[in-house]
Design an enzyme around this catalytic site. Structure first.
Site, PDB file in Angstrom:
ATOM      1  N   LYS A  35      19.837   2.946  19.787  1.00 55.07           N
ATOM      2  CA  LYS A  35      18.972   2.020  19.618  1.00 55.07           C
ATOM      3  C   LYS A  35      19.696   0.795  20.663  1.00 55.07           C
ATOM      4  CE  LYS A  35      17.072   2.165  15.464  1.00 55.07           C
ATOM      5  NZ  LYS A  35      17.400   2.171  14.208  1.00 55.07           N
ATOM      6  N   THR A 119      12.434  -5.101   2.239  1.00 52.96           N
ATOM      7  CA  THR A 119      12.017  -5.164   0.641  1.00 52.96           C
ATOM      8  C   THR A 119      13.446  -4.423  -0.499  1.00 52.96           C
ATOM      9  OG1 THR A 119      10.538  -4.226   1.935  1.00 52.96           O
ATOM     10  CG2 THR A 119      10.477  -3.959  -0.376  1.00 52.96           C
ATOM     11  N   PHE A 145       5.727  -8.346   5.452  1.00 53.78           N
ATOM     12  CA  PHE A 145       4.170  -7.584   5.024  1.00 53.78           C
ATOM     13  C   PHE A 145       3.857  -6.487   6.475  1.00 53.78           C
ATOM     14  CE2 PHE A 145       4.390 -11.308   2.690  1.00 53.78           C
ATOM     15  CZ  PHE A 145       4.640 -11.048   1.628  1.00 53.78           C
ATOM     16  N   LEU A 146       4.926  -6.938   7.258  1.00 53.72           N
ATOM     17  CA  LEU A 146       4.690  -5.671   8.621  1.00 53.72           C
ATOM     18  C   LEU A 146       3.930  -4.437   8.473  1.00 53.72           C
ATOM     19  CD1 LEU A 146       6.415  -3.870  10.705  1.00 53.72           C
ATOM     20  CD2 LEU A 146       7.363  -6.215  10.922  1.00 53.72           C
ATOM     21  N   PHE A 247      -8.543  -0.188   2.566  1.00 55.49           N
ATOM     22  CA  PHE A 247      -7.697   0.791   1.604  1.00 55.49           C
ATOM     23  C   PHE A 247      -8.565   1.375   0.712  1.00 55.49           C
ATOM     24  CE2 PHE A 247      -2.876   0.479   2.348  1.00 55.49           C
ATOM     25  CZ  PHE A 247      -3.106   0.030   3.351  1.00 55.49           C
ATOM     26  N   LEU A 248      -9.313   2.043   0.811  1.00 54.35           N
ATOM     27  CA  LEU A 248     -10.086   2.543   0.363  1.00 54.35           C
ATOM     28  C   LEU A 248     -10.549   4.111   1.530  1.00 54.35           C
ATOM     29  CD1 LEU A 248     -13.151   1.046  -2.178  1.00 54.35           C
ATOM     30  CD2 LEU A 248     -10.715   1.974  -2.573  1.00 54.35           C
ATOM     31  N   GLY A 251      -8.373  10.545   1.072  1.00 55.91           N
ATOM     32  CA  GLY A 251      -7.763  11.601   2.256  1.00 55.91           C
ATOM     33  C   GLY A 251      -6.568  12.346   1.957  1.00 55.91           C
ATOM     34  N   CYS A 258       7.337   3.880   3.817  1.00 61.20           N
ATOM     35  CA  CYS A 258       7.385   1.849   2.790  1.00 61.20           C
ATOM     36  C   CYS A 258       7.055   2.591   1.575  1.00 61.20           C
ATOM     37  CB  CYS A 258       6.580   0.585   3.809  1.00 61.20           C
ATOM     38  SG  CYS A 258       7.844   0.075   4.699  1.00 61.20           S
TER      39      CYS A 258
END
Ligand code: UDX
Length: 456
Positions: A35, A119, A145-146, A247-248, A251, A258
């Site tokens: 990496k 987190t 919060f990305l 976010f509604l 599916g 995360c």
């Protein structure tokens, strides 16, 4: 300012490049030599729009190394290592965060700042702060919060900055303000809290997002049972400003590195704190989410009968568009469930084939949609990449053996696909055939006849 970023995964690599864009000299450290070698060549080790451009533009301000002692010249150190789910419990494994801080200790001095971005279960930062204080340096918790796929923009133009500090630590606030001078000047709201609140903000935000998705997927189950349409329902309730449409999207549900592991870790932490009942609902959020995956396979089985030997095309492997991340990907889970029921799965994705192959080499992976569709008896749209949403239904129909599509992300123009002769099945949409769809009516009628043999 000279800063270091410990951990150069999805979070750290983008953060390092973003900090260089903000004008800082950045040392990125990771134990993964491959990496680091890619990043040192200004190549992104994973798919993230905008990241290669930043790495190339700021080569002179970015140093990537596996040598942990290279951080010695930096004054501010960001901790961006992973906190995966433990193998023996749903709790978060904070081992890498602990190790990163321990490795930093010899290089810390008064006036230095350690900034936690990972987190973590609430309480972790307090423990680490005590370790950092032994060197005269200080620790702030500044959750990230990305979103993958939009990580560069989220880093450079965050919705908000949260600083969790130890009581009265105004010096650290001023130092972090200097790091984030650009976004702060641009008007990004900044909230200063105690350490516990800052850690909880992140867990709570992810729990809320996951709950919102599972809420609409629960409505999808009810919609299916009652003949309603969950997409129209989401549009209608989403127009209420208190609810909002974001976010509604019903599916296949959420996945990725995360949300799934964060809600499990949050619940486990609440248990440890003796308030497990407060977060018991997250177990249901998780269960609703996982049910979506089997639902897709059940829908296919209902349409085709037993799936043994049936050729199914799966479009999409990444857990969401604009990412090559297949960690806990609902799309890959569907591929695996289909294979377990004996189907021959031919899967494709614009960028995630290699990451998927590394995780599961067994399915057939092909490079193009045309290859995936050739001879397919059913198609599943599993990740809503723009190129799949925009597929021409007539052209897509030319290579398949059977025009049956399960739109597991509810993004296709159902009327256009039906007009091109497809049977379209969504999730959370009435499964009764549309009256304008003669083929569907026919096949539904045929199945009904098969269910009631004519012995009367
Ligand atoms: C999430 C949080 O959004 C981010 O703030 C946090 O820092 C990390 O976790 P990310 O995992 O990149 O980010 O993805 P996100 O865009 O939140 O989507 C998560 C999953 O939910 C995806 O699998 C996506 O397909 C799914 N989703 C999202 C839905 O099923 N429906 C929706 O309406 C929205």
């Amino acid at each position: 300012m000279r800063i270091s970023v410990i951990g150069c995964g999805y979070l750290g690599a983008v953060h390092a490049a973003g900090m260089a864009e903000l004008g800082h000299d950045v040392i990125g450290v990771d134990v993964d030599a491959e990496k680091i070698a890619a990043l040192a060549r200004a190549e992104a080790p994973f798919h993230e729009p905008g990241l290669p451009e930043l790495l190339r533009a700021h080569r002179s301000r970015l140093l990537f190394t596996t040598d942990a002692s290279a951080v010695r010249d930096a004054r501010v150190h960001f901790i961006a290592v992973g906190t995966p789910q433990r193998s023996d419990s749903p709790a978060a494994d904070t081992r890498f965060v602990d190790a990163a801080v321990e490795a930093l200790l010899p290089h810390l001095a008064p006036g230095h700042l350690v900034v936690g971005k990972s987190t973590v279960p609430v309480g972790t930062a307090e423990r680490l702060a005590a370790r950092v204080r032994t060197t005269g340096a200080r620790l702030v918790w500044n959750p990230e919060f990305l979103r993958e796929g939009r990580a560069v923009d989220d880093t450079l133009h965050p919705d908000r900055l949260v600083y969790g500090i130890e009581a009265g630590d105004n010096e650290s606030v001023a130092l972090l303000d200097a790091v984030y001078e650009h976004p702060l000047t641009a008007g990004t709201p900044r909230l200063v809290t105690d350490l516990a609140t800052a850690q909880l903000v992140k867990s709570a935000a992810n729990a809320f997002l996951a709950t919102k998705i599972s809420f609409i997927n629960a409505m999808a189950e009810v919609a299916e049972a009652s003949g309603a349409d969950v997409s129209q329902l989401a549009d209608a309730i989403g127009l209420d400003a208190r609810i909002g449409r974001a976010f509604l999207g019903a599916g296949l549900g959420f996945g990725g590195g995360c949300l799934p592991k964060d809600i499990r870790a949050f619940r486990a932490r609440a248990d440890e704190l003796g308030v497990g009942d407060a977060l018991a609902f997250l177990g249901e959020v998780d269960a609703i989410n996982l049910r979506r995956r089997t639902r897709v396979v059940d829908v296919l089985e209902r349409e085709l009968g037993p799936l043994i030997g049936r050729r199914i095309a799966v479009l999409g492997l990444a857990f969401k568009p604009d990412s090559d991340d297949v960690r806990d990907s609902p799309a890959l889970a569907v591929v695996q469930l289909l294979r377990e029921r004996g189907a021959v799965v031919v899967a494709t994705d614009p960028v995630a084939i290699e990451t998927a192959r590394r995780r599961d080499p067994l399915p057939i992976y092909v490079d193009t949609v045309e290859q995936a569709l050739a001879g397919a008896e059913a198609v599943v749209l599993a990740t809503e990449w723009a190129e799949y949403r925009q597929l021409d239904p007539a052209a897509a129909g030319s290579g398949v053996a059977n025009r049956l599509v399960v739109d597991a992300r509810n993004v296709l123009d159902v009327d256009a696909w039906r007009a091109a002769g497809w049977i379209v099945r969504g999730l959370g949409r009435a499964h009764a055939p549309s009256v304008e769809d003669p083929r569907a009516v026919e096949s539904e009628a045929k199945r009904a006849a098969e269910r009631q043999p004519d012995h009367v």
